[in-house]
Design a protein around this motif. Structure first.
Motif, short mmCIF file in Angstrom:
data_model
loop_
_atom_site.label_atom_id
_atom_site.label_comp_id
_atom_site.label_asym_id
_atom_site.label_seq_id
_atom_site.Cartn_x
_atom_site.Cartn_y
_atom_site.Cartn_z
N SER A 48 -14.68 -15.89 5.45
CA SER A 48 -14.09 -14.54 5.40
C SER A 48 -13.69 -14.08 6.80
O SER A 48 -12.71 -13.35 6.96
CB SER A 48 -15.07 -13.56 4.76
N TYR A 49 -14.44 -14.53 7.82
CA TYR A 49 -13.98 -14.23 9.18
C TYR A 49 -12.61 -14.85 9.42
O TYR A 49 -11.73 -14.23 9.98
CB TYR A 49 -14.95 -14.78 10.23
N ALA A 50 -12.51 -16.12 9.00
CA ALA A 50 -11.23 -16.84 9.20
C ALA A 50 -10.11 -16.09 8.50
O ALA A 50 -9.01 -15.95 9.04
CB ALA A 50 -11.36 -18.26 8.66
N LEU A 101 -6.81 -14.63 10.22
CA LEU A 101 -5.47 -14.97 9.76
C LEU A 101 -4.67 -13.72 9.45
O LEU A 101 -3.52 -13.57 9.86
CB LEU A 101 -5.57 -15.84 8.50
N PHE A 102 -5.34 -12.83 8.75
CA PHE A 102 -4.67 -11.60 8.38
C PHE A 102 -4.23 -10.83 9.63
O PHE A 102 -3.10 -10.37 9.75
CB PHE A 102 -5.62 -10.77 7.52
N GLY A 103 -5.19 -10.73 10.59
CA GLY A 103 -4.88 -10.03 11.83
C GLY A 103 -3.72 -10.67 12.55
O GLY A 103 -2.80 -9.98 13.02
N LEU A 149 -19.19 -5.56 6.92
CA LEU A 149 -18.11 -6.56 7.04
C LEU A 149 -18.63 -7.83 7.70
O LEU A 149 -18.10 -8.91 7.51
CB LEU A 149 -16.95 -6.00 7.86
N GLN A 150 -19.64 -7.67 8.51
CA GLN A 150 -20.22 -8.78 9.28
C GLN A 150 -21.15 -9.55 8.32
O GLN A 150 -22.36 -9.47 8.44
CB GLN A 150 -21.01 -8.15 10.42
#
Lengths: 98, 632
Positions: free
Chosen positions: B610-612, B616-618, B603-604
Motif C-alpha cells: 500500500s505504501y508502493a 505511485l499515486f503521488g 495510514l501507516q
C-alpha cells in the motif's frame, strides 16, 4: 525513431509497477523493482541518443550503481527475514506500523 | 465669597506646626518598629506624643488669636513634593486650627482613657501605635494646603480606621467589618481621587490658594462635577447616604476607637472637605443643593436606625450618622452654614466622644455586654459615668443651654433661612433624636436591673473617668461659648467667608420652640415605652417599621442585591467564558489536532504494497501536475 524504445520502456515500467503492487513474494516484488529501474535506464539512454548528449547515459550508470547496492542490501534483508519467519511474503512483514 | 488672602508664614510656632503631625507619627513608628521591647511604656509614649501635639496646636492657636484678621491664614511651605505638580505645605488658618485642636484635644483624652480601657489587652502597644498613626494622618488631612496632601491624610485615616476596626482580628465579625469599611470607603475615595484629577486638569494646580482664586472662572458643568465627586468622597468617609453601611459595623472595633475615629474626628473629614472646598461649591449651586439633600436624608435615616438598635454602640453609631447629616446639611448651605457645621462638629466631637467613652465604661463594667436589654438601673453603681453620660445625652438632644441646643438650633435656623422644607425635616430629625437618645439613656441607667447573673458592675478607674469629666464639661459649655455673639462665625470668617447677614441666636424663634416641643415629646414617649414600662430582655418582634430600622433601612440588602449579586454573576459569567470560551478554544484546537493525527497515522499500516501504491499515486499526481503546468 526512438519512439519504439520509449514504448518498450513504458511497457517494462508498467509491468514492474504492477508487479510490485500485486505480487506478495518479496523476491518477485524485488525483481519487479529492478525491472522498473531498468525501464528507466532504457528511457534515459533513449533520450540521450535522441538529444545527442551523454547526460542520460551517465545517469543510467548511476542508476546501475544504486541498483547494485540496493540489491545487496535488499537481498540480505529478504534472506534474513526468510530465515527468521520461514516466509518471504511481504504482507507478513507488517510489524513496523502505527 | 470673601476670604482672607493666604500669606507666607514668617516663623513662630506656626512655622513649626509640622511638629503636630511629626510627633504622633514618630510615636507610631517607634511603637510599630520597636515591637515587644516597647510593651512596658508604649502606651505612655503614645499619650505623650498626642498631648505634645495638642500643646503645639494650642500654642499655634494662641498665636493665631494674636494676629490681625487678614494675617490669620498662613502657609507653611515644607518641600517640593512632586516637582511641577504639588509643593507640600501646611495651611494654618482658623478652620484647620479648629480641627487640629479637636483632633489632638479629644484624641489625647481618648488616648488617656484607653490606658484604662485596654489595660487587660495583650496588644495595648499596637493599639496605641495605630491611634498615633491615626492622629498623624488626620492632622495631615486637615493641615495640608493642597488636595494631594489631603488625599494622603485621607487614605492614612482610612488605613488607621481599617486597622483599628479589625484590631481584634481573631473575631471574624471584626475582620469582616474592617474589610467592609475599607471597601465602602474605596468607593468614596475613588470619587475623591477623580475629583482631584479634575481639579488638576481644570485649574492646573491642586493647592487650595490658586484653585479657589480662579474657581469662579471655570465651566459650570465642570465645577458641578468636581463638587459631586468631592461629595462622593465625603459620603464615603462621613458615612452619608448612600455609603453609610460601613459605620454601624465599624462598632466592632474597641470602644475608644469608636469614640475617636467613628464619632469625633475621622467621620467628620467629609464635612471638612465640603467646608474647605466652599469656594468650589459657591459656584456650583447644584452640587451644593445635593450636599444638603444628602445631609437631610442621612440625618433622618441615622435617627430612624438609632431608634431600633439594642446594641448601645450601634444606637450611638446611628446617632453619629444622624448628627453628621446635620453638619453636612449646614455645610451645604454655603457661608451662612459653615460656622454652624463646624460648631456642631466640635460640640458633637465632645458629647459623642463623651457618650461613647461612657458606653465603653459601662461595657467595661458589664463584662463587655453591649445589649442594652441586659443593662438597666446602672446609675447607682456607676455615678460618674452616669452623670457624664447624662450631660452628653442632654447636649445631643438639645436640652436648653447645653452645647447641642445652640449648635443644632443654629443649623436649623440657617436651614430655615435657605430652604424651609429641609429646615422642617431637620426639626423632625431633632424630635427623633430626643426619642432614641432617651431610649438609650433609660434602658442603660434607669428602670429595672436586667443584668446577666455573673455581672458585677463597678465604677471605672480614674484614668477612664477623668477624660469623661473633661469631655462632659465641653458638652455642657462649649456650644454656648461658640455660638453666642457669633464667636465661631467671626473667627472662621477669614477662612470660610463671612455670611451676608449674621444670624443672631434667638431662644424664642418658632422653629426653635417647635424643636423643643418635639424633643420633649420624644423624651416623653421614650419614658413611657422604656422608662416606666418593663423592657423585655429579648427583643420583641416589632412592627414592619422596627424591622426596617433594625436592618439599617435594608441598606445592606440593597447593596447586596444591587452590587454584590450582579458582581457575583459577572464574575461567574467571566469564569464561565474563561473556562468554556478561552480554554475551550485552546483545548479544542489541541484535541482536534491530536484526533486528526490519531486518524492519519492509521495510514501507516505496515503493508509495503500500500505504501508502493501511494508512492505511485503521488508520482502520477506530480507528473500530471508537471504536464498540466507545461501546457499552460
Amino acid at each position: 525513431m526512438t519512439t519504439h524504445y520509449l514504448v518498450l520502456s513504458v511497457l517494462l515500467f508498467t509491468i514492474g509497477a504492477v508487479g510490485v503492487l500485486i505480487r506478495r513474494n518479496a523476491i518477485v516484488a524485488f525483481m519487479c523493482v529492478e525491472l522498473m529501474l531498468n525501464a528507466c535506464n532504457l528511457a534515459l539512454v533513449t533520450f540521450a541518443r535522441q538529444h545527442g548528449n551523454l547526460d542520460g547515459q551517465i545517469i543510467a550508470f548511476f542508476v546501475m550503481v544504486v541498483a547494485a547496492a540496493e540489491v545487496v542490501v535488499g537481498l540480505a534483508i529478504i534472506v534474513t527475514i526468510f530465515r527468521t519467519r520461514r516466509s518471504a511474503s511481504i504482507d507478513d512483514a507488517n510489524l513496523l506500523k502505527y | 465669597m470673601e476670604t482672607a488672602e493666604i500669606i507666607q508664614n514668617t516663623g513662630g510656632v506656626i512655622g513649626v506646626s509640622w511638629l503636630m503631625i511629626a510627633l504622633p507619627l514618630l510615636g507610631a513608628v517607634v511603637l510599630l518598629l520597636g515591637g515587644r521591647r516597647t510593651n512596658g511604656w508604649g502606651h505612655l509614649l503614645g499619650v505623650a506624643m498626642s498631648v505634645a501635639s495638642f500643646v503645639v496646636a494650642v500654642v499655634a492657636f494662641i498665636e493665631i488669636l494674636g494676629l490681625a484678621e487678614d494675617q490669620r491664614r498662613q502657609a507653611v511651605p515644607l518641600y517640593d513634593f512632586i516637582p511641577g505638580l504639588a509643593k507640600m505645605g501646611l495651611l494654618i488658618d482658623p478652620l484647620s486650627i479648629c480641627f487640629a485642636l479637636l483632633i489632638t484635644g479629644v484624641g489625647s483624652l481618648i488616648h488617656i482613657y484607653s490606658i484604662g480601657y485596654m489595660s487587660h489587652d495583650p496588644d495595648r502597644r499596637r493599639f496605641f501605635a495605630y491611634l498615633n498613626l491615626f492622629v498623624a494622618a488626620m492632622l495631615l488631612l486637615v493641615l495640608a494646603d493642597n488636595y494631594v496632601g489631603l488625599y494622603i491624610g485621607w487614605e492614612g485615616v482610612g488605613l488607621a480606621s481599617y486597622l483599628l476596626i479589625g484590631f481584634w482580628q481573631h473575631k471574624p465579625s471584626a475582620a469582616t467589618a474592617a474589610k467592609k469599611a475599607f471597601i465602602v470607603n474605596r468607593v468614596g475615595d475613588f470619587g475623591l481621587a477623580i475629583g482631584i484629577f479634575t481639579i488638576w486638569t481644570t485649574f492646573g494646580s491642586v493647592a487650595y490658594g490658586p484653585v479657589f482664586e480662579v474657581a469662579g472662572q471655570a465651566d459650570q458643568g465642570v465645577l458641578t462635577a468636581i463638587g459631586l465627586l468631592l461629595l462622593l468622597g465625603a459620603c464615603g468617609k462621613s458615612a452619608q447616604l448612600p455609603l453609610q453601611s460601613w459605620l454601624l459595623d465599624a462598632m466592632e472595633g474597641p470602644t475608644p476607637v469608636s469614640a475617636l475615629i467613628h464619632a469625633a474626628t475621622m467621620v467628620t473629614a467629609g464635612v471638612y472637605l465640603v467646608v474647605r472646598s466652599g469656594a468650589i461649591y459657591f459656584h456650583a449651586e447644584t452640587a451644593q443643593f445635593v450636599v444638603t439633600i444628602v445631609g437631610v436624608a442621612t440625618l433622618l435615616a441615622g435617627a430612624i436606625i438609632g431608634c431600633a438598635k439594642d446594641d448601645i454602640k450601634k444606637a450611638l453609631a446611628g446617632s453619629t450618622m444622624s448628627q453628621i447629616g446635620y453638619m453636612m446639611l449646614a455645610a451645604g448651605l454655603g457661608p451662612v452654614g459653615y460656622a454652624f457645621a463646624i460648631a456642631h462638629l466640635i460640640t458633637h466631637g465632645f458629647f459623642k466622644a463623651n457618650m461613647f467613652l461612657g458606653a465603653g465604661s459601662v461595657m467595661h463594667a458589664m463584662n463587655d455586654e453591649v445589649d442594652m436589654r441586659k443593662y438597666g438601673g446602672l446609675w447607682p453603681v456607676m455615678k460618674v459615668t452616669a452623670v457624664t453620660f447624662l450631660t452628653g445625652y442632654l447636649a445631643i438632644i438639645g436640652f436648653p443651654l447645653l452645647s447641642g441646643y445652640f449648635t443644632k438650633d443654629g443649623i436649623i435656623e440657617a436651614t430655615m433661612h435657605v430652604n424651609p422644607v429641609l429646615g422642617w425635616l431637620a426639626v423632625a430629625g431633632a424630635g427623633i433624636t430626643g426619642f432614641y437618645m432617651s431610649r438609650v439613656m433609660f434602658m442603660t441607667f434607669f428602670g429595672k436591673r436586667r443584668w446577666a447573673e455573673d455581672a458585677h458592675p463597678h465604677e471605672s478607674p480614674a484614668v477612664m473617668t477623668i477624660p469623661l469629666i473633661i469631655l462632659s464639661v465641653g458638652s455642657v459649655f462649649l456650644g454656648a461659648f461658640l455660638i453666642l455673639s457669633n464667636r465661631l462665625t467671626l473667627f472662621l470668617a477669614p477662612a470660610v467667608g463671612r455670611p451676608k447677614d449674621l444670624l443672631e441666636f434667638h431662644w424664642n424663634s418658632t422653629p426653635g420652640l417647635v424643636t423643643l416641643a418635639l424633643v420633649a415629646a420624644g423624651v416623653a414617649l421614650a419614658w413611657v415605652k422604656y422608662g416606666r414600662a418593663e423592657v423585655p430582655q429579648v427583643a420583641p418582634r416589632g412592627s414592619f417599621l422596627t424591622t426596617f430600622a433594625r436592618r439599617d433601612l435594608y441598606g445592606d440588602a440593597l447593596n447586596e442585591s444591587l452590587f454584590m449579586r450582579p458582581g457575583q454573576w459577572l464574575t461567574r459569567i467571566a469564569v464561565f467564558f474563561d473556562n468554556r470560551g478561552v480554554d475551550g478554544l485552546v483545548n479544542g484546537l489541541a484535541a482536534g489536532i491530536g484526533g486528526t493525527s490519531g486518524r492519519l497515522r492509521r495510514l501507516q499500516n505496515g503493508f509495503v504494497r500500500s505504501y508502493a501504491m501511494s508512492i505511485l499515486f503521488g508520482a502520477a499526481v506530480v507528473v500530471g501536475a508537471l504536464l498540466y503546468v507545461g501546457t499552460m
